[in-house]
Design a protein around this motif. Structure first.
Motif, mmCIF file in Angstrom:
data_model
loop_
_atom_site.group_PDB
_atom_site.id
_atom_site.type_symbol
_atom_site.label_atom_id
_atom_site.label_comp_id
_atom_site.label_asym_id
_atom_site.label_seq_id
_atom_site.Cartn_x
_atom_site.Cartn_y
_atom_site.Cartn_z
ATOM 1 N N PHE A 108 29.523 10.754 55.816
ATOM 2 C CA PHE A 108 30.713 9.964 56.123
ATOM 3 C C PHE A 108 31.667 10.723 57.045
ATOM 4 C CE2 PHE A 108 35.225 9.647 55.036
ATOM 5 C CZ PHE A 108 35.493 8.440 55.668
ATOM 6 N N LEU A 110 33.036 4.440 56.466
ATOM 7 C CA LEU A 110 32.586 4.344 55.076
ATOM 8 C C LEU A 110 31.484 3.308 54.913
ATOM 9 C CD1 LEU A 110 35.792 4.576 52.874
ATOM 10 C CD2 LEU A 110 33.737 5.954 52.653
ATOM 11 N N TRP A 119 38.313 4.515 59.329
ATOM 12 C CA TRP A 119 37.892 4.999 58.010
ATOM 13 C C TRP A 119 36.984 3.977 57.334
ATOM 14 C CZ3 TRP A 119 39.781 3.052 53.140
ATOM 15 C CH2 TRP A 119 39.514 3.868 52.039
ATOM 16 N N LEU A 179 37.590 6.467 46.231
ATOM 17 C CA LEU A 179 36.757 5.264 46.122
ATOM 18 C C LEU A 179 36.812 4.684 44.712
ATOM 19 C CD1 LEU A 179 33.713 6.316 48.304
ATOM 20 C CD2 LEU A 179 35.565 4.730 48.905
ATOM 21 N N LEU A 194 37.485 12.159 48.335
ATOM 22 C CA LEU A 194 36.971 10.877 48.786
ATOM 23 C C LEU A 194 36.351 10.106 47.631
ATOM 24 C CD1 LEU A 194 36.210 8.804 50.987
ATOM 25 C CD2 LEU A 194 34.118 10.146 51.345
#
Length: 110
Positions: free
Chosen positions: A2, A76, A72, A33, A29
């Motif tokens: 990523f 992702l 972003w 999420l 990260l």
């Protein structure tokens, strides 16, 4: 990964991560999420933490401009699509819904 995709998406993104500890950043990260999913489901703790994250990314702190959130999101989703063998349009729609909710919250506090 990523972050390879995200950093390659823009010189501005690259500069934001110039001195980043990526082992730590990857953990953050994953936490983000999980918070995104919880906040989208209406979890008060998830909403609170996303709001705190939004404030830390506002113009007075990390100064993450709103156009960077779309980069972003794209990075992702592209990464998840490459690793999820069962990826389909409904999976992508779910990711867009969750990430869209987070981006809305993040940019609201900018």
């Amino acid at each position: 990964t990523f972050y390879d995709r995200f950093i390659a998406s823009s010189p501005e993104v690259r500069s934001k991560f110039a001195h980043t500890d990526f082992a730590k950043q990857n953990k953050m990260l994953l936490r983000s999420l999980k918070l995104a999913a919880a906040a989208t489901a209406g979890d008060p703790e998830g909403l609170r933490e996303i709001t705190e994250r939004a404030k830390s990314h506002d113009r007075r702190n990390l100064n993450i401009k709103s156009h960077l959130y779309d980069l972003w999101r794209v990075a992702l989703i592209d990464t998840a699509r490459r690793f999820d063998k069962q990826w389909d349009t409904s999976t992508e729609a779910a990711w867009n819904t969750i990430l869209g909710h987070v981006i809305h919250r993040m940019t609201k506090f900018y």
